[in-house]
Design a protein around this motif. Structure first.
Motif, PDB file in Angstrom:
ATOM      1  N   ARG A   2       0.822  -1.193   0.000  1.00 44.16           N
ATOM      2  CA  ARG A   2       0.000   0.000   0.000  1.00 44.16           C
ATOM      3  C   ARG A   2       0.862   1.251   0.000  1.00 44.16           C
ATOM      4  N   SER A  48       5.415   2.233  15.933  1.00 48.08           N
ATOM      5  CA  SER A  48       5.503   0.860  16.436  1.00 48.08           C
ATOM      6  C   SER A  48       4.203   0.440  17.112  1.00 48.08           C
ATOM      7  N   LEU A  51       1.460  -0.104  14.399  1.00 50.85           N
ATOM      8  CA  LEU A  51       1.654  -1.353  13.665  1.00 50.85           C
ATOM      9  C   LEU A  51       1.357  -2.553  14.555  1.00 50.85           C
ATOM     10  N   GLY A  52       1.758  -2.468  15.813  1.00 52.12           N
ATOM     11  CA  GLY A  52       1.468  -3.555  16.740  1.00 52.12           C
ATOM     12  C   GLY A  52      -0.020  -3.768  16.926  1.00 52.12           C
ATOM     13  N   ASP A  53      -0.786  -2.679  16.850  1.00 51.97           N
ATOM     14  CA  ASP A  53      -2.245  -2.764  16.973  1.00 51.97           C
ATOM     15  C   ASP A  53      -2.931  -2.999  15.629  1.00 51.97           C
ATOM     16  N   ARG A  54      -2.130  -3.135  14.571  1.00 57.18           N
ATOM     17  CA  ARG A  54      -2.646  -3.306  13.207  1.00 57.18           C
ATOM     18  C   ARG A  54      -3.551  -2.147  12.801  1.00 57.18           C
ATOM     19  N   GLU A  55      -3.138  -0.949  13.187  1.00 60.25           N
ATOM     20  CA  GLU A  55      -3.880   0.265  12.848  1.00 60.25           C
ATOM     21  C   GLU A  55      -2.923   1.314  12.274  1.00 60.25           C
ATOM     22  N   PRO A  56      -2.276   1.009  11.134  1.00 56.90           N
ATOM     23  CA  PRO A  56      -1.291   1.955  10.589  1.00 56.90           C
ATOM     24  C   PRO A  56      -1.885   3.299  10.209  1.00 56.90           C
ATOM     25  N   HIS A  57      -3.208   3.349  10.008  1.00 50.14           N
ATOM     26  CA  HIS A  57      -3.835   4.623   9.641  1.00 50.14           C
ATOM     27  C   HIS A  57      -3.664   5.675  10.733  1.00 50.14           C
ATOM     28  N   ASP A  79       5.451  -1.938   5.233  1.00 50.26           N
ATOM     29  CA  ASP A  79       5.043  -3.294   4.875  1.00 50.26           C
ATOM     30  C   ASP A  79       5.855  -4.291   5.682  1.00 50.26           C
ATOM     31  N   ARG A  80       5.537  -5.551   5.539  1.00 56.86           N
ATOM     32  CA  ARG A  80       6.369  -6.601   6.108  1.00 56.86           C
ATOM     33  C   ARG A  80       7.717  -6.600   5.403  1.00 56.86           C
ATOM     34  N   TYR A  86       9.631  -5.282   9.696  1.00 56.27           N
ATOM     35  CA  TYR A  86       8.950  -4.265   8.898  1.00 56.27           C
ATOM     36  C   TYR A  86       9.913  -3.642   7.893  1.00 56.27           C
TER      37      TYR A  86
END
Length: 234
Positions: A2, A48, A51-57, A79-80, A86
């Protein structure tokens, strides 16, 4: 992968009859790169956590701001990683005017570690045949992509055609994506720009077609004009 760009609220969008205000471009790319990394490390705890919460927005706006300060036409992605957990990718999409800024950014980057790796162009994926992408309502498996390759050894470039059995199901505006996405995924953005010549999307299977991994081998035999090998992250 993305690509984030700054999102503007509707009230921030000017009247369409009004010219979009010019965004400043730093004159000193090296100094701007240093400023970017200072801002990145200040923001890193929030990145960090997001990303850990899977909320990059949650950090999209702040990241857009520091990238835009380096140059307003740069794109980036989180990204991964291939070597780390990351990856941070900053790309000028091979625009030569932006290359001094991505070069300065990479030169000023910190050493990679187990958490972060850094790329100044979109890297290839390890195995494009394992990738499936959604283009509109159509799921496209890159394993089904077939290409032809016409090699010009003297120029060190390859002309290619790209075919997928579901190409007819795609809307015209998504077919351009289908043309270049498999090639960038296979070769990486920079090698694709430097080694590919004419690129054409075709709607019928061609004689002598290759898989994407076979195309990687063909281009790899030409050698790599920039550091890093074809098909491996830089």
């Amino acid at each position: 992968m993305r690509l984030f760009r700054r999102s503007r609220k509707s009230e921030d969008v000017p009247d369409p009859r009004t010219a979009w205000p010019e965004q400043p471009v730093p004159e000193d790319a090296a100094a701007a790169a240093v400023t970017f990394w200072e801002a990145w490390f200040a923001l890193l705890p929030e990145v960090s956590a997001a990303l850990g919460d899977r909320e990059p927005h949650r950090v999209e706006h702040d990241l857009c701001t520091i990238v835009e300060a380096l140059h307003p036409r740069l794109h980036f992605s989180l990204d991964r990683g291939h070597r780390a957990i990351y990856s941070l990718v900053l790309t000028g999409q091979e625009d030569p005017e932006l290359r001094p800024y991505t070069d300065a950014w990479k030169a000023a980057a910190p050493p990679e570690d187990a958490i972060w790796e850094y790329h100044d162009s979109v890297p290839p994926v390890p195995d494009p045949s394992e990738v499936t992408v959604n283009l509109g309502e159509t799921r496209i498996a890159l394993a089904d992509v077939r290409v032809t390759a016409k090699v010009d050894d003297s120029a060190g470039r390859v002309d290619v055609t790209v075919f997928h059995p579901l190409i007819e199901e795609l809307r015209p505006e998504t077919r351009t994506t289908m043309t270049f996405l498999p090639l960038d995924a296979t070769l990486g953005e920079r090698v694709a720009a430097e080694r590919l010549g004419k690129v054409e999307l075709v709607t019928e299977a061609q004689d002598g077609q290759l898989t994407l991994l076979e195309l990687r081998e063909v281009v790899g035999r030409l050698g790599s004009p920039t550091p890093g090998n074809v098909g491996t992250p830089d």
